[in-house]
Design an enzyme around this catalytic site. Structure first.
Site, PDB file in Angstrom:
ATOM      1  N   SER A 229       0.844  -1.188   0.000  1.00  0.00           N
ATOM      2  CA  SER A 229       0.000   0.000   0.000  1.00  0.00           C
ATOM      3  C   SER A 229       0.878   1.236   0.000  1.00  0.00           C
ATOM      4  CB  SER A 229      -0.915   0.049   1.241  1.00  0.00           C
ATOM      5  OG  SER A 229      -1.820  -1.025   1.259  1.00  0.00           O
ATOM      6  N   SER A 267      -2.668  -3.766  -4.122  1.00  0.00           N
ATOM      7  CA  SER A 267      -2.082  -2.564  -3.519  1.00  0.00           C
ATOM      8  C   SER A 267      -3.173  -1.593  -3.091  1.00  0.00           C
ATOM      9  CB  SER A 267      -1.151  -1.880  -4.526  1.00  0.00           C
ATOM     10  OG  SER A 267      -0.470  -0.795  -3.929  1.00  0.00           O
ATOM     11  N   ASP A 269      -3.871   2.109  -2.428  1.00  0.00           N
ATOM     12  CA  ASP A 269      -3.234   3.393  -2.743  1.00  0.00           C
ATOM     13  C   ASP A 269      -4.222   4.514  -2.467  1.00  0.00           C
ATOM     14  OD1 ASP A 269      -1.059   1.824  -3.810  1.00  0.00           O
ATOM     15  OD2 ASP A 269      -2.295   1.508  -5.577  1.00  0.00           O
TER      16      ASP A 269
END
Length: 345
Positions: A229, A267, A269
């Protein structure tokens, strides 16, 4: 350890850098870290405080941009709906969110006993990344006391970077990473405004990192899917509406893309952007109020500041973090060591 700028990685930008090249170049913003170490524990908490007053009573305008939503943060939904924040922002590991939420609620109630009884509840704001490759995340080592301590420790001025606070156990692009920060100054209508960015960098596939000079550092580990992240916190003193703040936050994605990130499936983000200008009162004095906001004709400067400062903040997180062993026994190398071995002639 040297910053990306000290390594000569940052090309000359169109925008000047703030005095400390940090999010704290925005007047009133403070940052603190608490690092936890011992017996498999390598984690911590980082605080970003938008202004020194009562955030519940005087709420900074804010917006959030979820680039890829593989995350477990707390409080983002209300920011997206109401366009304000009302507590400090805490960053920690994924399993530390509850402890940090507890601390923010208790601290807000201590300052405002009417919360939840005679007035609204409070929206604690906590963002996270998974540091489990280095830290024993199942130990649940972050406590409300740690969160309280980091709030008390927050200061303006230079910001410690690298493997500190929430960044202690974070990695990026196969290298050790963590906390990074940078800032840009915008000249608008004969006045200087600042946009500062702080990142918790824990993203990017090994081998994908792209330096501003075109080189691709090799962490010497097998390529893997992009997981992890990145949390990007932007602060500015530029008067922006919540729609404009979200547009500026979105340009953090441009800074991440410059580094080679593709915002992979695994991920998380997230970009949170707030302004210290023209805050919102919890108890407004009138049913209709006016608001200051930048003309959109000048907003490209803020877009540029967001992209540039995000890119540099991530590079600082990488450059300032030393090599660190993982729980599996492998080593997350330091980008600084690669730079030493591969210096341009």
């Amino acid at each position: 350890m040297k910053t990306a700028r000290e390594w000569g990685l940052m090309p000359e930008s169109r925008l000047a850098v703030g005095p400390d090249n940090a999010i704290t170049d925005v007047p009133g913003v403070a940052v603190g870290h608490r690092s936890l170490r011992g017996d498999g524990i390598f984690t911590g908490v980082t605080a970003v405080i938008p202004h020194p007053g009562d955030l519940f009573r005087i709420k900074p305008r804010a917006a959030v941009e979820v680039i890829n939503g593989f995350g477990k943060s707390a409080g983002l939904m209300q920011v997206a709906e109401l366009g304000t924040i009302e507590t400090p922002i805490l960053l920690t590991n994924t399993f530390g969110v509850a402890a940090c939420t507890d601390a923010l609620i208790r601290r807000a109630i201590a300052a405002n006993p009417a919360i939840g009884r005679k007035t609204s509840t409070v929206n604690p704001l906590v963002c996270e990344c998974n540091d489990g490759s280095i830290n024993d995340i199942q130990a649940l080592s972050v406590t409300p006391d740690d969160a309280m301590a980091v709030l008390d420790a927050a200061r303006s001025g230079p910001v410690e970077q690298g493997a500190v606070g929430a960044g202690s156990g974070m990695t990026a692009f196969g290298f050790k990473a963590g906390i990074g920060t940078a800032s840009r100054v915008m000249r608008i209508a004969k006045r200087d405004f600042t946009l500062g960015t702080l990142v918790l960098a824990n993203f990017g596939a090994a081998g994908d990192l792209l330096l501003p000079d075109g080189r691709r550092p090799d962490p010497r580990v097998p390529a893997s899917p992009e997981r992890g992240s990145v949390i990007v916190i932007m602060a500015t003193d530029l008067p922006l509406g919540d729609r404009q703040l979200q547009r500026v936050a979105r340009r953090g994605g441009a800074g991440l893309a410059r580094l080679g990130a593709l915002w992979g499936h695994g991920s998380g983000d997230v970009v949170l952007c707030f302004t210290t200008a023209d805050p919102v009162a919890h108890d407004p004095v009138a049913p209709i109020t006016s608001q200051q906001r930048l003309s959109d004709d000048h907003i490209d400067l803020a877009f540029r500041a967001a992209a540039e400062s995000t890119q540099e903040a991530v590079l600082n997180a990488l450059c300032m973090a030393p090599a660190t062993p993982a729980r599996s026994g492998r080593l997350y190398p330091a980008l600084a060591d690669w730079l030493k071995e591969n210096q341009n002639p």
